[in-house]
Design a protein around this motif. Structure first.
Motif, short mmCIF file in Angstrom:
data_model
loop_
_atom_site.label_atom_id
_atom_site.label_comp_id
_atom_site.label_asym_id
_atom_site.label_seq_id
_atom_site.Cartn_x
_atom_site.Cartn_y
_atom_site.Cartn_z
N GLU A 151 0.82 -1.22 0.00
CA GLU A 151 0.00 0.00 0.00
C GLU A 151 0.85 1.26 0.00
OE1 GLU A 151 -3.52 2.08 2.71
OE2 GLU A 151 -2.99 -0.02 3.00
N THR A 152 1.95 1.26 0.75
CA THR A 152 2.77 2.46 0.87
C THR A 152 3.91 2.53 -0.14
OG1 THR A 152 4.25 1.42 2.50
CG2 THR A 152 2.28 2.54 3.35
N GLY A 153 4.24 1.39 -0.76
CA GLY A 153 5.36 1.37 -1.70
C GLY A 153 6.70 1.15 -1.02
N ALA A 154 6.69 0.90 0.28
CA ALA A 154 7.94 0.67 1.01
C ALA A 154 8.52 -0.69 0.68
CB ALA A 154 7.69 0.78 2.52
N ALA A 155 9.84 -0.82 0.82
CA ALA A 155 10.49 -2.11 0.61
C ALA A 155 10.16 -3.06 1.74
CB ALA A 155 12.00 -1.92 0.52
N VAL A 156 10.02 -4.35 1.42
CA VAL A 156 9.77 -5.38 2.42
C VAL A 156 11.09 -5.83 3.01
CG1 VAL A 156 8.96 -7.74 2.79
CG2 VAL A 156 7.66 -6.20 1.33
N ARG A 157 11.18 -5.82 4.32
CA ARG A 157 12.35 -6.34 5.01
C ARG A 157 12.12 -7.82 5.27
NH1 ARG A 157 14.54 -4.75 11.07
NH2 ARG A 157 16.48 -5.96 10.98
N ALA A 188 3.64 -10.34 -4.21
CA ALA A 188 3.03 -9.70 -5.38
C ALA A 188 2.64 -8.27 -5.03
CB ALA A 188 1.80 -10.49 -5.82
N GLY A 189 2.99 -7.34 -5.90
CA GLY A 189 2.65 -5.93 -5.67
C GLY A 189 3.70 -5.18 -4.90
N CYS A 190 4.71 -5.88 -4.36
CA CYS A 190 5.77 -5.20 -3.61
C CYS A 190 6.75 -4.54 -4.57
CB CYS A 190 6.52 -6.19 -2.72
SG CYS A 190 5.50 -6.95 -1.45
N SER A 191 7.23 -3.36 -4.21
CA SER A 191 8.19 -2.67 -5.07
C SER A 191 9.59 -3.25 -4.94
CB SER A 191 8.23 -1.18 -4.71
OG SER A 191 8.64 -1.00 -3.36
N ARG A 192 9.90 -3.80 -3.74
CA ARG A 192 11.25 -4.31 -3.50
C ARG A 192 11.23 -5.19 -2.26
NH1 ARG A 192 16.27 -2.65 -5.30
NH2 ARG A 192 18.04 -3.08 -3.95
N VAL A 193 12.04 -6.25 -2.27
CA VAL A 193 12.23 -7.10 -1.10
C VAL A 193 13.70 -7.03 -0.72
CG1 VAL A 193 12.13 -9.44 -0.16
CG2 VAL A 193 10.35 -8.65 -1.74
N GLU A 194 13.96 -6.68 0.55
CA GLU A 194 15.33 -6.51 1.03
C GLU A 194 15.66 -7.62 2.04
OE1 GLU A 194 17.61 -4.54 0.13
OE2 GLU A 194 16.64 -2.87 -0.93
N PRO A 195 16.35 -8.69 1.60
CA PRO A 195 16.75 -9.74 2.55
C PRO A 195 17.77 -9.19 3.55
CG PRO A 195 16.84 -10.52 0.27
CD PRO A 195 16.70 -9.04 0.21
N ALA A 196 17.67 -9.66 4.79
CA ALA A 196 18.53 -9.17 5.85
C ALA A 196 19.95 -9.72 5.76
CB ALA A 196 17.94 -9.51 7.21
N ALA A 197 20.15 -10.80 4.99
CA ALA A 197 21.48 -11.40 4.87
C ALA A 197 21.63 -11.98 3.46
CB ALA A 197 21.66 -12.50 5.91
N PRO A 198 22.88 -12.04 2.95
CA PRO A 198 23.11 -12.56 1.59
C PRO A 198 22.58 -13.97 1.37
CG PRO A 198 25.06 -11.42 2.38
CD PRO A 198 24.12 -11.52 3.56
N ASP A 199 22.76 -14.86 2.37
CA ASP A 199 22.29 -16.25 2.18
C ASP A 199 20.78 -16.32 2.10
OD1 ASP A 199 22.06 -15.54 4.84
OD2 ASP A 199 22.48 -17.54 5.61
N LEU A 200 20.09 -15.40 2.77
CA LEU A 200 18.63 -15.35 2.69
C LEU A 200 18.19 -14.89 1.30
CD1 LEU A 200 16.00 -15.72 4.26
CD2 LEU A 200 16.21 -13.35 5.05
#
Length: 229
Positions: A151-157, A188-200
């Protein structure tokens, strides 16, 4: 199986001692906050809305505690199911585990309180990367958070464990069962997903590639010539 009631019982067991354990593990917030311009009062056992100035208040507990029967074996991630010790006799292959309990459900948009809980996730602080599910329905914690990000366009942590989700104060997503989740639908619909670690991040990419492959061999049709009279 009333998981909302079961979690309420587990959350009521949280004492100062449990809070101290969580603080030592980096969890500084055990309750979610909710901002609303509507106040609530209890009338005849039911919540009724009362107009009020916008305010932020404690809405719902994010963690409980229980002693559970669970299989202590297994690697990282989901390791099977659990049952509260108070509800069932010991099953073969299980041991008693002192576990923190995280609910998987959806909050009421008006009150911020839990409206529904469809699964519970149990883990022990000694092995936070190893967890069990109560009903087995949950694929991810934080679906309401992901919806907010859409809804806000924020990246998912995206974090690796339920403990990491608690450390984030519930403002993150954590995949509980990589064998069942489809990240293309979950995010779906997320602008960006930011994994907390490289292996994730590698796990996320690998799961998407796995789902993109056809689960069967597609044969090559033999070429045919059309006969002309």
């Amino acid at each position: 199986m009333n998981l909302l009631h079961e979690f309420a019982t587990a959350s009521a067991r949280i004492t100062t001692r449990h809070r101290d354990f969580l603080v030592s593990a980096g969890v500084l917030q055990v309750d979610a906050t909710h901002t609303s311009s509507i106040g609530w009062r209890l009338v005849g056992g039911h919540l009724e809305p009362v107009p009020a100035e916008p305010q932020t208040y404690t809405a719902r507990r994010l963690v409980g505690w229980s002693q559970v029967w669970a299989d202590p074996a297994g690697g990282a991630g989901l390791s099977g199911a659990f049952e509260p010790v108070s509800d069932a006799p010991q099953s073969p292959g299980t041991e008693s585990v002192k576990a923190f309990i995280v609910p998987v459900g959806s909050p009421d948009s008006d009150t911020g309180m839990w409206a529904e809980v469809w699964d519970l996730c149990a883990f022990n602080l000694a092995r936070p990367g190893h967890w069990w599910l109560r009903s087995g329905l949950a694929e991810m914690i934080g679906e309401d958070y992901v919806a907010d990000c859409v809804e806000t366009g924020a990246a998912v942590r995206l974090v690796a464990t339920p403990l990491d989700w608690l450390r984030a104060g519930g403002r993150a997503a954590c995949v509980l069962d990589w064998s069942r989740i489809d990240p293309r639908a979950a995010f779906a619909g997320c602008s960006r997903v930011e994994p907390a670690a490289p292996d994730l991040g590698r796990t996320l990419k690998a799961r998407i590639r796995q789902l993109a492959r056809a689960p069967f061999v597609i044969g090559e049709a033999a070429a045919t010539e059309t006969a002309h009279a």
